[in-house]
Write a protein that holds these residues in place. Structure first.
Motif, PDB file in Angstrom:
ATOM      1  N   GLN A   1       0.835  -1.204   0.000  1.00 38.16           N
ATOM      2  CA  GLN A   1       0.000   0.000   0.000  1.00 38.16           C
ATOM      3  C   GLN A   1       0.874   1.260   0.000  1.00 38.16           C
ATOM      4  O   GLN A   1       0.651   2.187  -0.763  1.00 38.16           O
ATOM      5  N   TYR A   2       1.876   1.267   0.869  1.00 38.84           N
ATOM      6  CA  TYR A   2       2.773   2.420   0.951  1.00 38.84           C
ATOM      7  C   TYR A   2       3.566   2.582  -0.345  1.00 38.84           C
ATOM      8  O   TYR A   2       3.700   3.682  -0.872  1.00 38.84           O
ATOM      9  N   ALA A   3       4.076   1.474  -0.878  1.00 38.85           N
ATOM     10  CA  ALA A   3       4.928   1.520  -2.070  1.00 38.85           C
ATOM     11  C   ALA A   3       4.183   2.000  -3.304  1.00 38.85           C
ATOM     12  O   ALA A   3       4.791   2.551  -4.220  1.00 38.85           O
ATOM     13  N   THR A   4       2.875   1.815  -3.339  1.00 33.40           N
ATOM     14  CA  THR A   4       2.103   2.204  -4.516  1.00 33.40           C
ATOM     15  C   THR A   4       1.282   3.467  -4.290  1.00 33.40           C
ATOM     16  O   THR A   4       0.459   3.827  -5.124  1.00 33.40           O
ATOM     17  N   ASN A   5       1.509   4.139  -3.194  1.00 30.86           N
ATOM     18  CA  ASN A   5       0.728   5.328  -2.870  1.00 30.86           C
ATOM     19  C   ASN A   5       1.325   6.575  -3.524  1.00 30.86           C
ATOM     20  O   ASN A   5       2.368   7.063  -3.116  1.00 30.86           O
TER      21      ASN A   5
ATOM     22  N   VAL B   1       9.091  -2.813  -7.524  1.00 32.62           N
ATOM     23  CA  VAL B   1       9.048  -2.420  -6.112  1.00 32.62           C
ATOM     24  C   VAL B   1       7.737  -2.884  -5.487  1.00 32.62           C
ATOM     25  O   VAL B   1       7.715  -3.401  -4.362  1.00 32.62           O
ATOM     26  N   ALA B   2       6.641  -2.720  -6.202  1.00 34.48           N
ATOM     27  CA  ALA B   2       5.328  -3.137  -5.697  1.00 34.48           C
ATOM     28  C   ALA B   2       5.277  -4.644  -5.463  1.00 34.48           C
ATOM     29  O   ALA B   2       4.748  -5.110  -4.451  1.00 34.48           O
ATOM     30  N   VAL B   3       5.837  -5.424  -6.371  1.00 39.49           N
ATOM     31  CA  VAL B   3       5.859  -6.883  -6.222  1.00 39.49           C
ATOM     32  C   VAL B   3       6.673  -7.279  -4.995  1.00 39.49           C
ATOM     33  O   VAL B   3       6.249  -8.117  -4.192  1.00 39.49           O
TER      34      VAL B   3
ATOM     35  N   LYS C   1       3.657 -21.922  -1.191  1.00 42.63           N
ATOM     36  CA  LYS C   1       4.318 -21.117  -2.210  1.00 42.63           C
ATOM     37  C   LYS C   1       3.381 -19.994  -2.625  1.00 42.63           C
ATOM     38  O   LYS C   1       2.154 -20.138  -2.570  1.00 42.63           O
ATOM     39  N   MET C   2       3.960 -18.877  -3.041  1.00 45.02           N
ATOM     40  CA  MET C   2       3.148 -17.810  -3.616  1.00 45.02           C
ATOM     41  C   MET C   2       3.824 -17.291  -4.872  1.00 45.02           C
ATOM     42  O   MET C   2       5.046 -17.281  -4.980  1.00 45.02           O
ATOM     43  N   GLU C   3       2.990 -16.933  -5.824  1.00 44.54           N
ATOM     44  CA  GLU C   3       3.466 -16.326  -7.063  1.00 44.54           C
ATOM     45  C   GLU C   3       2.811 -14.954  -7.155  1.00 44.54           C
ATOM     46  O   GLU C   3       1.585 -14.847  -7.187  1.00 44.54           O
ATOM     47  N   ILE C   4       3.628 -13.921  -7.165  1.00 48.44           N
ATOM     48  CA  ILE C   4       3.114 -12.560  -7.206  1.00 48.44           C
ATOM     49  C   ILE C   4       3.703 -11.871  -8.425  1.00 48.44           C
ATOM     50  O   ILE C   4       4.934 -11.820  -8.590  1.00 48.44           O
ATOM     51  N   THR C   5       2.835 -11.369  -9.267  1.00 49.39           N
ATOM     52  CA  THR C   5       3.257 -10.660 -10.469  1.00 49.39           C
ATOM     53  C   THR C   5       2.463  -9.360 -10.571  1.00 49.39           C
ATOM     54  O   THR C   5       1.404  -9.219  -9.961  1.00 49.39           O
ATOM     55  N   ALA C   6       2.988  -8.435 -11.349  1.00 57.70           N
ATOM     56  CA  ALA C   6       2.285  -7.168 -11.551  1.00 57.70           C
ATOM     57  C   ALA C   6       2.490  -6.706 -12.983  1.00 57.70           C
ATOM     58  O   ALA C   6       3.499  -7.014 -13.610  1.00 57.70           O
ATOM     59  N   ARG C   7       1.507  -5.985 -13.447  1.00 59.80           N
ATOM     60  CA  ARG C   7       1.607  -5.371 -14.771  1.00 59.80           C
ATOM     61  C   ARG C   7       0.931  -4.004 -14.711  1.00 59.80           C
ATOM     62  O   ARG C   7       0.072  -3.775 -13.858  1.00 59.80           O
TER      63      ARG C   7
ATOM     64  N   ALA D   1      -1.993  -3.702 -11.841  1.00 63.33           N
ATOM     65  CA  ALA D   1      -2.694  -4.960 -11.579  1.00 63.33           C
ATOM     66  C   ALA D   1      -1.722  -5.909 -10.900  1.00 63.33           C
ATOM     67  O   ALA D   1      -0.704  -6.287 -11.482  1.00 63.33           O
ATOM     68  N   LEU D   2      -2.008  -6.257  -9.652  1.00 62.49           N
ATOM     69  CA  LEU D   2      -1.172  -7.174  -8.881  1.00 62.49           C
ATOM     70  C   LEU D   2      -1.898  -8.510  -8.783  1.00 62.49           C
ATOM     71  O   LEU D   2      -3.007  -8.576  -8.258  1.00 62.49           O
TER      72      LEU D   2
END
Length: 151
Positions: free
Chosen positions: A80-84, A95-97, A115-121, A129-130
């Motif tokens: 939240q902070y990184a994308t504000n 950075v958001a990922v 396991k987690m897979e986190i991607t953003a575009r 979109a995360l």
């Protein structure tokens, strides 16, 4: 102690909207989550938008100050902070990922997922979109894309 998805059944179901999140209510009753949704939502977007996540800062959630509180229970929404209020670029997407991975690491630490897979575009000039995919064994137990508007 390993945490299972059943542990989250006590959470209330929060639905994310463009202007925030709200309780889900059906037939006058609050709907329980029964999955990972509310835990993920609060981990990513539940802290103080001005909290940078540094140790012992005055902008953190008040519950983080409780002396007996375990580190995994502290609420710091680095995503939240990184994308504000930042301009969206490929580097800020990275950075958001990374921030989202830090916010959700407790799910692996507590054994809730393996396991987690986190991607953003970049969705457009003002939205990120995360996508968060959580796995238990080989099974996807959670798959959701969050749109984060940036002013």
């Amino acid at each position: 102690m390993e945490v299972s998805a059943a542990e989250f059944s006590r959470d209330v179901l929060l639905e994310l909207h463009d202007d925030g999140a709200e309780l889900s209510i059906e037939d006058g009753l609050i709907v329980p989550d029964g999955g990972y949704g509310t835990a993920v939502l609060l981990s990513l977007l539940g802290g103080n938008v001005e909290d940078p996540g540094r140790v012992a800062n005055r902008l953190g959630w008040w519950g983080d100050c409780i002396a007996d509180e375990e580190e995994a229970s502290r609420m710091v929404s680095r995503f939240q902070y990184a994308t504000n209020g930042i301009p969206l670029t490929p580097s800020t997407t990275k950075v958001a990922v990374e921030a989202a991975k830090l916010d959700l690491a407790w799910l692996i630490d507590e054994g809730a997922v393996d396991k987690m897979e986190i991607t953003a575009r970049l969705e457009d000039a003002k939205r990120l979109a995360l996508r968060v995919v959580l796995k238990k064994g080989d099974e996807d137990v959670y798959d959701r894309t969050y749109l984060r508007g940036v002013v």
